[in-house]
Motif scaffolding. Structure first.
Motif, mmCIF file in Angstrom:
data_model
loop_
_atom_site.group_PDB
_atom_site.id
_atom_site.type_symbol
_atom_site.label_atom_id
_atom_site.label_comp_id
_atom_site.label_asym_id
_atom_site.label_seq_id
_atom_site.Cartn_x
_atom_site.Cartn_y
_atom_site.Cartn_z
ATOM 1 N N UNK A 378 0.822 -1.206 0.000
ATOM 2 C CA UNK A 378 0.000 0.000 0.000
ATOM 3 C C UNK A 378 0.861 1.263 0.000
ATOM 4 N N UNK A 379 2.002 1.215 0.682
ATOM 5 C CA UNK A 379 2.919 2.372 0.631
ATOM 6 C C UNK A 379 3.330 2.639 -0.814
ATOM 7 N N UNK A 380 3.641 1.564 -1.540
ATOM 8 C CA UNK A 380 4.111 1.724 -2.917
ATOM 9 C C UNK A 380 3.024 2.296 -3.826
ATOM 10 N N UNK A 381 1.771 2.023 -3.497
ATOM 11 C CA UNK A 381 0.691 2.524 -4.348
ATOM 12 C C UNK A 381 0.602 4.047 -4.338
ATOM 13 N N UNK A 382 1.026 4.665 -3.250
ATOM 14 C CA UNK A 382 0.933 6.126 -3.169
ATOM 15 C C UNK A 382 2.273 6.792 -3.442
ATOM 16 N N UNK A 383 3.288 5.986 -3.809
ATOM 17 C CA UNK A 383 4.571 6.579 -4.163
ATOM 18 C C UNK A 383 4.531 7.059 -5.601
ATOM 19 N N UNK A 384 5.550 7.823 -5.994
ATOM 20 C CA UNK A 384 5.582 8.368 -7.353
ATOM 21 C C UNK A 384 5.733 7.229 -8.351
ATOM 22 N N UNK A 385 4.888 7.168 -9.397
ATOM 23 C CA UNK A 385 5.022 6.116 -10.406
ATOM 24 C C UNK A 385 6.231 6.367 -11.299
ATOM 25 N N UNK A 386 6.564 5.357 -12.076
ATOM 26 C CA UNK A 386 7.627 5.514 -13.063
ATOM 27 C C UNK A 386 7.243 6.600 -14.063
#
Length: 396
Positions: A378-386
């Protein structure tokens, strides 16, 4: 019909008395002529579990475990949907709808609810907090049993989107394994990107043909393909029966608690990280808690019909999922995707986790690892995408 009604699990004395009588009158087959599980669940262990169920198991355990949490029902497209709604003490916690599969139930999540909603009290950070919505699939548990055809994975996904709208969530995520992963994947295709933060899966499917387009499979991928072939050839009979003649199957399982027990527990042994000792992963009580949901709700036929509704159209479909996605590959699951294979379907895959232990029922079998994987995903889902990926606004 959009009313949300409070609910509590109740198991009557009459249901318990009937269950004990049926267990006492079980007509058993002869012992299997092998010394392992290759023909199915061994007679001695079915008898051991059934005896414990009748004589030692607390028949009100399921009610006690679930009634600690707020539960509700609401009617969507003519079907009553049962769900837990567990709020977090952390303001601004991410709403997340978490979906079980077959032969699981909402009981799969009882060990992970508190750590996920209150991470500060369980070794995590406040920023990891989620607010959980945990529904019973239609035909499962205390949800209603559809009386018409058409309740496919896609229809359930639309119902979950409607449920989250009804609850007033403006931004939310979805999580699931087994059928719950397929429902969450469908949400990743169907939900409004302005509302959906993304999805986290602990089981996933992708087209093997797409893997072949990437070049020669690695050794790891060859093992995954061999496992997938074995699962299809040696372990897929249950899915063929439930996908073609669920009603016929339902008569025996609805009438015989020992039959229902064996049909379910065999899958827990086959799909878990337990080696030869099932009770190294699940206690007798935990196994029976899940079986108890199916038995008390008489859900053998209605749960199996999900295969009839969806097997051809959904499990065999590998449509791309554009939503931000995270995937945790537990080592003993019955299907495993390499990272590059997963990316052929989940085109904005932001997290790929490889926990050390656990199988298909990860939240139930390896709750600590499951909690860490959900938090990381879930943390990764709100991080900046590529840079080449679509930009989704962060949750606030």
């Amino acid at each position: 019909m959009s009313e949300i009604r409070p609910f509590r699990v109740e198991i009557s004395d009459a249901v318990i008395d009937d269950l004990r009588e049926r267990l006492a009158r079980t007509r058993w087959p002869e012992t299997e002529p092998v010394d392992d599980w290759s023909m199915g669940m061994p007679l001695a262990y079915v008898q051991e579990l059934a005896g414990y169920w009748a004589e030692s198991y607390d028949m009100q355990r399921v009610a006690g475990l679930l009634n600690r949490y707020e539960q509700f029902t609401t009617t969507i497209d003519g079907v009553d949907i049962h769900f837990l709604r567990v709020r977090s003490p952390v303001e601004g916690a991410m709403p997340c709808i978490m979906t079980h599969g077959w032969p699981g139930s909402v009981m799969e999540f009882v060990k992970v609810i508190d750590p996920l909603v209150d991470p500060v009290s369980h070794g995590g950070q406040a920023s990891d907090a989620v607010e959980l919505v945990i529904p019973s699939l239609p035909g499962h548990g205390w949800s209603g049993k559809p009386t018409v055809t058409g309740w496919t994975v896609e229809k359930i996904a639309q119902a979950w989107i409607e449920l989250m709208d009804r609850l007033g969530y403006e931004r939310w995520a979805a999580q699931g394994g087994d059928w719950g992963a397929l429902v969450s994947s469908a949400i990743g295709r169907l939900a409004d990107p302005a509302k959906l933060i993304g999805i986290h899966l602990n089981w996933a499917l992708a087209d093997p043909a797409e893997l072949m387009k990437l070049g020669s499979p690695t050794e790891e991928e060859q093992r995954h393909l061999a496992s997938l072939e074995h699962s299809s050839q040696a372990e897929g009979g249950y899915a063929i029966e439930q996908g073609t003649k669920p009603q016929t199957l339902g008569y025996g399982l609805t009438d015989s608690p020992a039959g229902q027990l064996a049909w379910i527990v065999e899958k827990f042994k086959t799909w878990s990280d337990c080696g030869d000792d099932l009770e190294s992963s699940f206690t007798k009580d935990e196994l029976l808690d899940n079986v108890m949901v199916y038995w008390t709700c008489a859900a053998a036929a209605s749960s199996a019909r999900l295969y009839w509704h969806s097997l051809a159209s959904s499990v065999g479909s590998f449509d791309e999922v554009p939503a931000p996605s995270a995937y945790s590959r537990f080592p003993a699951d019955n299907v495993a995707l390499s990272e590059r294979w997963a990316r052929t379907r989940y085109t904005d895959l932001r997290y790929y986790g490889t926990p050390k232990r656990g199988g298909h029922f990860a939240a139930y079998e390896a709750p600590a690892a499951f909690v860490e994987e959900v938090r990381a995903g879930l943390r990764a889902l709100v991080s900046a995408p590529a840079p080449e990926a679509p930009v989704y606004p962060p949750f606030s």
